[in-house]
Design a protein around this motif. Structure first.
Motif, PDB file in Angstrom:
ATOM      1  N   PHE A  36       0.745  -1.273   0.052  1.00  0.00           N
ATOM      2  CA  PHE A  36      -0.028   0.097  -0.031  1.00  0.00           C
ATOM      3  C   PHE A  36       0.833   1.197  -0.015  1.00  0.00           C
ATOM      4  O   PHE A  36       1.940   1.534   0.928  1.00  0.00           O
ATOM      5  CB  PHE A  36      -0.771  -0.014   1.301  1.00  0.00           C
ATOM      6  N   ASN A  38      -0.809   4.445  -0.880  1.00  0.00           N
ATOM      7  CA  ASN A  38      -1.749   5.678  -0.914  1.00  0.00           C
ATOM      8  C   ASN A  38      -1.680   6.314   0.501  1.00  0.00           C
ATOM      9  O   ASN A  38      -1.289   6.064   1.363  1.00  0.00           O
ATOM     10  CB  ASN A  38      -3.041   5.389  -1.586  1.00  0.00           C
ATOM     11  N   ASP A  40      -3.638   7.655   4.152  1.00  0.00           N
ATOM     12  CA  ASP A  40      -4.318   7.269   5.111  1.00  0.00           C
ATOM     13  C   ASP A  40      -5.832   7.656   4.914  1.00  0.00           C
ATOM     14  O   ASP A  40      -6.522   6.611   5.320  1.00  0.00           O
ATOM     15  CB  ASP A  40      -3.896   7.545   6.539  1.00  0.00           C
ATOM     16  N   TRP A  42      -7.455   7.913   2.285  1.00  0.00           N
ATOM     17  CA  TRP A  42      -8.082   7.081   0.989  1.00  0.00           C
ATOM     18  C   TRP A  42      -8.262   5.682   1.781  1.00  0.00           C
ATOM     19  O   TRP A  42      -9.513   5.070   1.540  1.00  0.00           O
ATOM     20  CB  TRP A  42      -6.866   7.143  -0.015  1.00  0.00           C
ATOM     21  N   TYR A  43      -7.371   5.015   2.491  1.00  0.00           N
ATOM     22  CA  TYR A  43      -7.360   3.814   3.196  1.00  0.00           C
ATOM     23  C   TYR A  43      -8.696   3.824   4.263  1.00  0.00           C
ATOM     24  O   TYR A  43      -9.389   2.944   4.075  1.00  0.00           O
ATOM     25  CB  TYR A  43      -6.047   3.488   3.963  1.00  0.00           C
ATOM     26  N   GLU A  44      -8.881   4.845   4.878  1.00  0.00           N
ATOM     27  CA  GLU A  44      -9.855   5.030   6.064  1.00  0.00           C
ATOM     28  C   GLU A  44     -11.126   5.224   5.336  1.00  0.00           C
ATOM     29  O   GLU A  44     -12.183   4.788   5.976  1.00  0.00           O
ATOM     30  CB  GLU A  44      -9.620   6.190   7.157  1.00  0.00           C
ATOM     31  N   ILE A  46     -12.326   3.419   2.987  1.00  0.00           N
ATOM     32  CA  ILE A  46     -12.835   2.231   2.736  1.00  0.00           C
ATOM     33  C   ILE A  46     -13.669   1.489   4.107  1.00  0.00           C
ATOM     34  O   ILE A  46     -13.071   1.645   4.943  1.00  0.00           O
ATOM     35  CB  ILE A  46     -11.808   1.162   2.296  1.00  0.00           C
ATOM     36  N   ARG A  51     -11.793  -3.384   3.889  1.00  0.00           N
ATOM     37  CA  ARG A  51     -10.627  -2.723   3.926  1.00  0.00           C
ATOM     38  C   ARG A  51      -9.553  -3.788   3.776  1.00  0.00           C
ATOM     39  O   ARG A  51      -9.484  -4.874   4.535  1.00  0.00           O
ATOM     40  CB  ARG A  51     -10.295  -2.207   5.272  1.00  0.00           C
ATOM     41  N   LYS A  54      -2.605  -4.033   4.041  1.00  0.00           N
ATOM     42  CA  LYS A  54      -1.793  -2.952   3.417  1.00  0.00           C
ATOM     43  C   LYS A  54      -0.449  -3.740   2.943  1.00  0.00           C
ATOM     44  O   LYS A  54       0.323  -3.356   1.937  1.00  0.00           O
ATOM     45  CB  LYS A  54      -1.343  -1.910   4.318  1.00  0.00           C
ATOM     46  N   PHE A  58      -0.472  -3.536  -4.525  1.00  0.00           N
ATOM     47  CA  PHE A  58      -1.699  -2.708  -5.064  1.00  0.00           C
ATOM     48  C   PHE A  58      -1.490  -2.359  -6.541  1.00  0.00           C
ATOM     49  O   PHE A  58      -0.251  -2.029  -7.006  1.00  0.00           O
ATOM     50  CB  PHE A  58      -1.725  -1.502  -4.147  1.00  0.00           C
ATOM     51  N   SER A  75      -6.240  -3.266  -4.410  1.00  0.00           N
ATOM     52  CA  SER A  75      -5.335  -4.363  -3.662  1.00  0.00           C
ATOM     53  C   SER A  75      -5.523  -5.771  -4.636  1.00  0.00           C
ATOM     54  O   SER A  75      -6.474  -5.928  -5.077  1.00  0.00           O
ATOM     55  CB  SER A  75      -5.887  -4.647  -2.290  1.00  0.00           C
TER      56      SER A  75
END
Length: 113
Positions: A36, A38, A40, A42-44, A46, A51, A54, A58, A75
């Motif tokens: 991963f 990108n 945080d 962007w990740y949060e 999801i 989710r 990481k 990706f 992913s």
């Protein structure tokens, strides 16, 4: 001696046509991150139940669905090879890749390292 970093093997490569396992879109891979890379935010964004970990590759995709074309970041666990042999309808495909052949696109020579 430095510690060995364990990087999961990427199942897909640049030019491969893939499909998302959950959402209805497909695309051609134009870049791969070994894990991963990108934001945080962007990740949060999801939903937690969806989710991904990481610590896996990706992929950056020139993606399309029934309504539009866009860039996607996905992913490895959420992708499968697209076997349709249908070209990807994204405006950037022609600038980056040669024609679709045997389920993959070939990166244009001027973009190869």
């Amino acid at each position: 001696m430095g510690r060995k970093i364990d990087i999961p093997l990427a199942r897909f490569g640049i030019g491969d046509v893939v499909r998302h396992k959950i959402f209805d879109f497909r695309g051609v891979i134009f870049d791969v991150d070994p894990e991963f890379a990108n934001s945080d935010e962007w990740y949060e964004a999801i939903p937690e139940a969806l989710r991904p970990s990481k610590g896996q590759p990706f992929y950056h995709l020139l993606a399309e669905n029934a309504e539009s074309s866009y860039i996607a970041y996905v992913s490895q666990q959420n992708l499968v090879r697209d076997e349709s042999e249908e070209p990807i309808d994204h405006p950037a495909v022609g600038a980056m890749f040669e024609a679709l052949e045997d389920g993959s696109y070939r990166l244009r020579d001027q973009l190869r390292h």
